[in-house]
Design a protein around this motif. Structure first.
Motif, short mmCIF file in Angstrom:
data_model
loop_
_atom_site.label_atom_id
_atom_site.label_comp_id
_atom_site.label_asym_id
_atom_site.label_seq_id
_atom_site.Cartn_x
_atom_site.Cartn_y
_atom_site.Cartn_z
N GLU A 148 -2.09 2.05 -2.26
CA GLU A 148 -1.31 3.23 -2.13
C GLU A 148 -0.91 3.50 -0.86
O GLU A 148 0.22 4.34 -0.34
N ARG A 149 -1.93 3.31 0.31
CA ARG A 149 -1.75 3.74 1.46
C ARG A 149 -1.17 2.52 2.36
O ARG A 149 -1.13 2.59 3.62
N SER A 150 -0.74 1.49 1.79
CA SER A 150 -0.40 0.17 2.54
C SER A 150 0.88 0.64 3.46
O SER A 150 1.78 1.30 3.10
N GLY A 151 0.82 -0.11 4.58
CA GLY A 151 1.89 0.29 5.86
C GLY A 151 1.34 -0.25 7.10
O GLY A 151 0.06 -0.16 7.03
N GLU A 152 2.26 0.10 7.91
CA GLU A 152 1.58 -0.41 9.33
C GLU A 152 0.52 0.68 9.88
O GLU A 152 -0.23 0.09 10.64
N ASP A 153 0.56 1.89 9.50
CA ASP A 153 -0.63 2.65 9.93
C ASP A 153 -1.90 1.91 9.45
O ASP A 153 -2.87 2.10 10.10
N LEU A 154 -1.86 1.42 8.16
CA LEU A 154 -3.11 1.40 7.58
C LEU A 154 -3.70 0.04 8.34
O LEU A 154 -4.62 -0.32 8.57
N TYR A 155 -2.65 -0.94 8.45
CA TYR A 155 -2.88 -2.42 8.93
C TYR A 155 -3.26 -2.35 10.42
O TYR A 155 -4.13 -3.15 10.82
N ARG A 156 -2.80 -1.26 11.23
CA ARG A 156 -3.34 -1.07 12.41
C ARG A 156 -4.77 -0.76 12.56
O ARG A 156 -5.66 -1.06 13.23
N GLN A 157 -4.99 0.23 11.40
CA GLN A 157 -6.48 0.88 11.54
C GLN A 157 -7.41 -0.22 11.07
O GLN A 157 -8.66 -0.49 11.68
N LEU A 158 -6.88 -1.19 10.18
CA LEU A 158 -7.92 -2.34 9.72
C LEU A 158 -8.01 -3.24 11.18
O LEU A 158 -9.30 -3.60 11.26
N HIS A 159 -7.02 -3.47 11.76
CA HIS A 159 -7.13 -4.17 12.98
C HIS A 159 -8.17 -3.79 13.91
O HIS A 159 -8.97 -4.44 14.67
N ASP A 160 -8.03 -2.42 14.16
CA ASP A 160 -8.92 -1.68 14.86
C ASP A 160 -10.54 -1.58 14.44
O ASP A 160 -11.29 -1.41 15.37
#
Length: 351
Positions: A66-78
């Motif tokens: 549901e939250r998928s998107g660039e913000d989530l992917y950046r947080q996962l990378h972090d």
């Protein structure tokens, strides 16, 4: 002497405390960024051991979708997690063809959800699962070594979570299998303009030669633990010129029912009702996007679709006349529970 001993003990305890803090810091490595971002990841119960993303439950996995998107992917990378997407060098390397999965699966195409670790083998339409209690067999999972009795094999068409008891099977009248993957397109890349810009319409000089091609498809796709219903439009230019995108709008009528879940029914008309009149020139402002690759996602989630119906039209500029044309030109695409069919482009009843 006692004073020296006390000081020594104090320093030793401080040292133990520092080591303890460092250990704790290592265990939570990657919880970087703002407190808000960390809180968001915790609310979805996402963590990593540095090798793989870990979701406590299927519900947590759904929350991430549901939250998928660039913000989530950046947080996962972090978090310190390296995703499969970060290993892709060229488009041909993307064996998943899905942005969300590419960002949550690791370099081995694996993920931990609930009581199992999963490995996706999309080209061969397979999903492999390993109980977390047998994590020592991780390398066998990645090698797809089914000689190991703990490495379980499923089809990407299966509702793997239900088969493993990780999600309820309350629709008793239905098979545990999902609706099958279905795809239709207009037959691959289609050339829709091949001409010389005599009047310098593009402003790149007169007599420049242009060729434009498009690719359009609608698809319902399964990955065993994840599925998606979408429309995709791709564009490319060959020959002279500097354009790498095209003006495009989408019109679609979608309905679907999710097994053990909600339903959707959406009709989307573009800014201009092209189906009413295709003989006039259309200003750029009437189009929704300028892009060389656009995907409209109608549904994505871990739950299967038990029924779905998709009509999708893609409108773009005719480069020679600047009037709107339809892709695919052969007709509208319809997907339903029984299969696919093509019929003249309109809002007529389905075939």
């Amino acid at each position: 002497m006692k004073k020296v001993i006390y000081v020594g003990l104090f320093l030793a305890l401080v040292g133990v405390g520092v080591i303890g803090c460092k250990k704790e810091s290592f265990q939570t490595a990657g919880e970087k960024g703002s407190d808000t971002e960390t809180s968001q990841l915790k609310s979805m119960a996402i963590k990593t051991d540095g090798r793989i993303l870990i979701f406590n439950t299927v519900a947590d996995f759904d929350a991430a979708i549901e939250r998928s998107g660039e913000d989530l992917y950046r947080q996962l990378h972090d978090l310190g997690f390296k995703s499969f997407a970060e290993t892709i060098v060229s488009e041909s390397d993307d064996v998943l063809e899905d942005e969300f999965l590419s960002n949550v699966l690791n370099q081995d195409l694996a993920i931990q959800i609930g009581n199992y670790i999963y490995k996706i083998d999309k080209p061969n339409l397979k999903v492999y699962a390993l109980p977390v209690s047998e994590a020592a067999s991780y390398n066998d999972l990645i090698a797809e070594n089914t000689a190991n009795k703990y490495v379980l094999t499923f089809s990407t068409e299966d509702n793997v979570f239900e088969l493993l008891g990780e999600a309820p099977n309350t629709d008793k009248a239905l098979s545990k299998n999902c609706q099958s993957t279905k795809e239709n397109n207009d037959g691959g890349w289609k050339k829709y303009a091949d001409y010389t810009d005599v009047d310098n319409d593009y402003g790149n000089g007169s007599d420049k030669h242009y060729k434009f091609e498009y690719y359009c498809r609608v698809r319902y796709d399964n990955w065993g633990i994840y599925r998606k219903l979408f429309t995709e439009f791709k564009h490319k230019e060959t020959g002279g010129g500097t354009f790498n995108g095209t003006y495009v709008s989408f019109v679609y009528k979608v309905s679907y029912a999710v097994k053990n879940g909600n339903s959707g029914n959406v009709t989307h008309d573009a800014n201009y009702n092209f189906s009413a009149n295709t003989s006039i020139e259309v200003a750029t402002s009437y189009y929704e996007y300028f892009t060389d690759n656009k995907e409209i996602v109608h549904y994505k989630g871990s739950k299967c679709l038990k029924a779905y119906d998709l009509n999708s039209w893609v409108w773009m500029r005719n480069r020679e006349t600047f009037k709107p044309i339809l892709a695919p030109s052969s007709g509208c695409i319809r997907i339903n529970d029984g299969g696919m069919c093509v019929y003249p482009c309109s809002y007529d009843p389905p075939c």
